[in-house]
Design an enzyme around this catalytic site. Structure first.
Site, PDB file in Angstrom:
ATOM      1  N   LYS A  33      10.347  14.192  -2.253  1.00 52.48           N
ATOM      2  CA  LYS A  33       9.524  13.379  -3.558  1.00 52.48           C
ATOM      3  C   LYS A  33       8.178  12.606  -3.253  1.00 52.48           C
ATOM      4  O   LYS A  33       8.076  12.160  -2.170  1.00 52.48           O
ATOM      5  CB  LYS A  33      10.451  12.620  -4.510  1.00 52.48           C
ATOM      6  CG  LYS A  33      10.945  11.382  -3.523  1.00 52.48           C
ATOM      7  CD  LYS A  33      11.966  10.421  -4.472  1.00 52.48           C
ATOM      8  CE  LYS A  33      12.483   9.353  -3.876  1.00 52.48           C
ATOM      9  NZ  LYS A  33      13.667   8.771  -4.344  1.00 52.48           N
ATOM     10  N   TYR A 263     -13.491 -12.585   1.482  1.00 47.80           N
ATOM     11  CA  TYR A 263     -13.366 -13.213   0.151  1.00 47.80           C
ATOM     12  C   TYR A 263     -12.820 -14.353   0.010  1.00 47.80           C
ATOM     13  O   TYR A 263     -11.533 -14.488   0.549  1.00 47.80           O
ATOM     14  CB  TYR A 263     -12.945 -12.174  -0.922  1.00 47.80           C
ATOM     15  CG  TYR A 263     -13.875 -11.032  -1.477  1.00 47.80           C
ATOM     16  CD1 TYR A 263     -14.878 -11.265  -1.693  1.00 47.80           C
ATOM     17  CD2 TYR A 263     -13.492  -9.822  -1.450  1.00 47.80           C
ATOM     18  CE1 TYR A 263     -15.998 -10.128  -1.779  1.00 47.80           C
ATOM     19  CE2 TYR A 263     -14.278  -8.791  -1.607  1.00 47.80           C
ATOM     20  CZ  TYR A 263     -15.457  -8.856  -1.969  1.00 47.80           C
ATOM     21  OH  TYR A 263     -16.423  -7.792  -2.157  1.00 47.80           O
TER      22      TYR A 263
HETATM   23  C1  PLP Z   1      14.557   8.792  -3.394  1.00 43.07           C
HETATM   24  C2  PLP Z   1      15.975   8.804  -3.489  1.00 43.07           C
HETATM   25  C3  PLP Z   1      16.700   9.206  -2.351  1.00 43.07           C
HETATM   26  C4  PLP Z   1      16.380   9.023  -0.809  1.00 43.07           C
HETATM   27  O1  PLP Z   1      16.505   7.508  -0.607  1.00 43.07           O
HETATM   28  P1  PLP Z   1      16.009   7.074   0.799  1.00 43.07           P
HETATM   29  O2  PLP Z   1      16.388   5.688   0.910  1.00 43.07           O
HETATM   30  O3  PLP Z   1      14.707   7.096   1.092  1.00 43.07           O
HETATM   31  O4  PLP Z   1      16.814   7.912   1.983  1.00 43.07           O
HETATM   32  C5  PLP Z   1      18.007   9.602  -2.325  1.00 43.07           C
HETATM   33  N1  PLP Z   1      18.333   9.884  -3.709  1.00 43.07           N
HETATM   34  C6  PLP Z   1      17.635   9.547  -4.908  1.00 43.07           C
HETATM   35  C7  PLP Z   1      18.448   9.878  -6.168  1.00 43.07           C
HETATM   36  C8  PLP Z   1      16.414   9.051  -4.625  1.00 43.07           C
HETATM   37  O5  PLP Z   1      15.947   8.768  -5.857  1.00 43.07           O
END
Ligand code: PLP
Length: 389
Positions: A33, A263
């Site tokens: 994702k 800044y």
């Molecule tokens: C993002 C996500 C993962 C992966 O999590 P990690 O800690 O990056 O391994 C697994 N399951 C769900 C539902 C997620 O949203």
């Protein structure tokens, strides 16, 4: 060499997938994702499949469809669908769709009527994260409803899953509690007559640290990119960070003692020193919170960031003029695998008071992203502007 770029080594991703599969000893879902956590959706997915990832997991249906359009045909789960979304393209593309409620199930069953297909549905049960998923108070009823639709031939429940709140803190009692609730939910679902292909609970941290939570499948995101989901807690598995962020040093210049930098002059030189200008800033996803804290690797040493991180640039301290003084145009590595001694995404996360997930997912902006394969030592020629998730 680009002005500033993100270099992703797909060989590191393949290596990490193999390491994680071997360690967990069960099938693995590669979570890609958010544009593969900033590493590139399609390139990451391809590398993960090549290394044996059994499933791919994404949040949105759009991400899942993009994978299908790129030719991926394997098991694929999406878990964040909104009520107005048309699920029929996802059903036609044989994507497993997650349902959080009875109305979700009904909308998916509706797609069976329009497509003539039998949608693949996974039920998410809320075991205590209190984010998405069916609350336990509605679970028995929802499972029974899913079973009824299944018996009408309108869908198939292929999976039941949940998600931890605190898996990177293995001693937190929430982990035991969530696992217990998950087992109860599986029992209730079995009583309702559901026989899912896969039951899954573990993300990266749980896949590494909690054998009892592995069930039929582990869902690994961050660890597949080579970053530690539980810094200071995980055993050393030899994971390799896949992302390097680098830029060309734009200029160098001296500053006198008493001179202040960037800044609001939040850093003042106590002695004469040389400054280097790195052309990457918060407009590219660097955290402004890392002002005066992070480090950048330039010609063999970590150089501290001085003053405020700006929109387009950041200033580093190259030290007193000496033999190792870099030239303008030198390579400046903001973060990488750490193999040279350079900072990692975890170091930048520590400097900014956040987690490595946020560093790699947010970096992008104007940086060009390039994929390389260190196993064959050549570019895969897929330079692309990073898409903003
Ligand atoms: C993002 C996500 C993962 C992966 O999590 P990690 O800690 O990056 O391994 C697994 N399951 C769900 C539902 C997620 O949203």
């Amino acid at each position: 060499m680009s002005r500033a770029e993100i270099v992703v080594d797909v060989a590191a991703i393949r290596h990490n997938v193999r390491v994680l599969k071997r360690h967990a000893g069960v099938p693995m879902m590669a979570v890609v994702k958010a544009d593969g956590y900033g590493h590139g959706l399609l390139e990451t997915a391809r590398a993960a499949r090549e290394a044996g990832a059994d499933w791919l997991g994404v949040a949105s249906l759009d991400e899942a469809i993009a994978l299908r359009e790129a030719g991926d045909r394997g098991p694929l789960l999406a878990w964040l669908v909104v009520p107005s979304e048309d699920v029929t393209p996802a059903v036609r593309a044989h994507i497993d769709i997650t349902a959080y409620s009875i109305p979700d199930l009904d909308r998916i069953a509706e797609a069976a009527r329009t497509t003539g297909l039998r949608p693949r549905v996974q039920l998410k049960v809320d075991t205590g994260l209190h984010r998405g998923g069916v609350p336990m108070s509605l679970w028995a009823e929802t499972a029974a409803h899913a079973r009824a639709l299944e018996q009408q031939g309108l869908l198939r429940v292929t999976g039941i899953w949940s998600h931890f709140s605190s898996s990177e803190e293995p001693d937190d009692p929430a982990n035991d509690e969530q696992e217990k609730v998950f087992r109860e939910a599986l029992d209730r679902a079995a009583e309702a007559g559901l026989r899912p292909e896969v039951r899954h609970l573990a993300n990266s941290a749980a896949a590494i640290l909690r054998p009892s939570a592995r069930f039929d499948l582990v869902r690994c995101g961050i660890a597949m990119y080579g970053l530690d989901p539980a810094p200071g807690v995980s055993p050393d598995l030899g994971l390799v960070p896949a992302m390097t962020v680098r830029a060309e040093l734009a200029m160098i210049k001296p500053i006198a003692a008493g001179g202040s930098v960037s800044y609001n002059h939040r850093w003042t030189a106590s002695a004469p020193t040389m400054l280097g200008l790195v052309p990457v800033g918060y407009g590219d996803g660097l955290p402004r919170h890392a002002s005066n804290r992070a480090e950048v690797w330039v010609t063999g040493a970590r150089r501290p960031v001085r003053g405020t991180v700006c929109m387009d640039q950041v200033v580093v301290d190259l030290g007193q003029a000496g033999d190792d003084l870099p030239e303008p145009g030198a390579d400046a590595i903001l973060w990488g695998s750490g193999a040279l001694g350079e900072p990692t995404a975890q170091d930048w996360a520590d400097a900014a008071g956040t987690i490595s997930y946020e560093m790699v997912t947010r970096i992008g902006g104007r940086l060009v992203r390039r994929h390389v394969d260190s196993d064959v030592d050549r570019d895969t020629d897929s330079t692309s502007a990073k898409e903003t998730p």
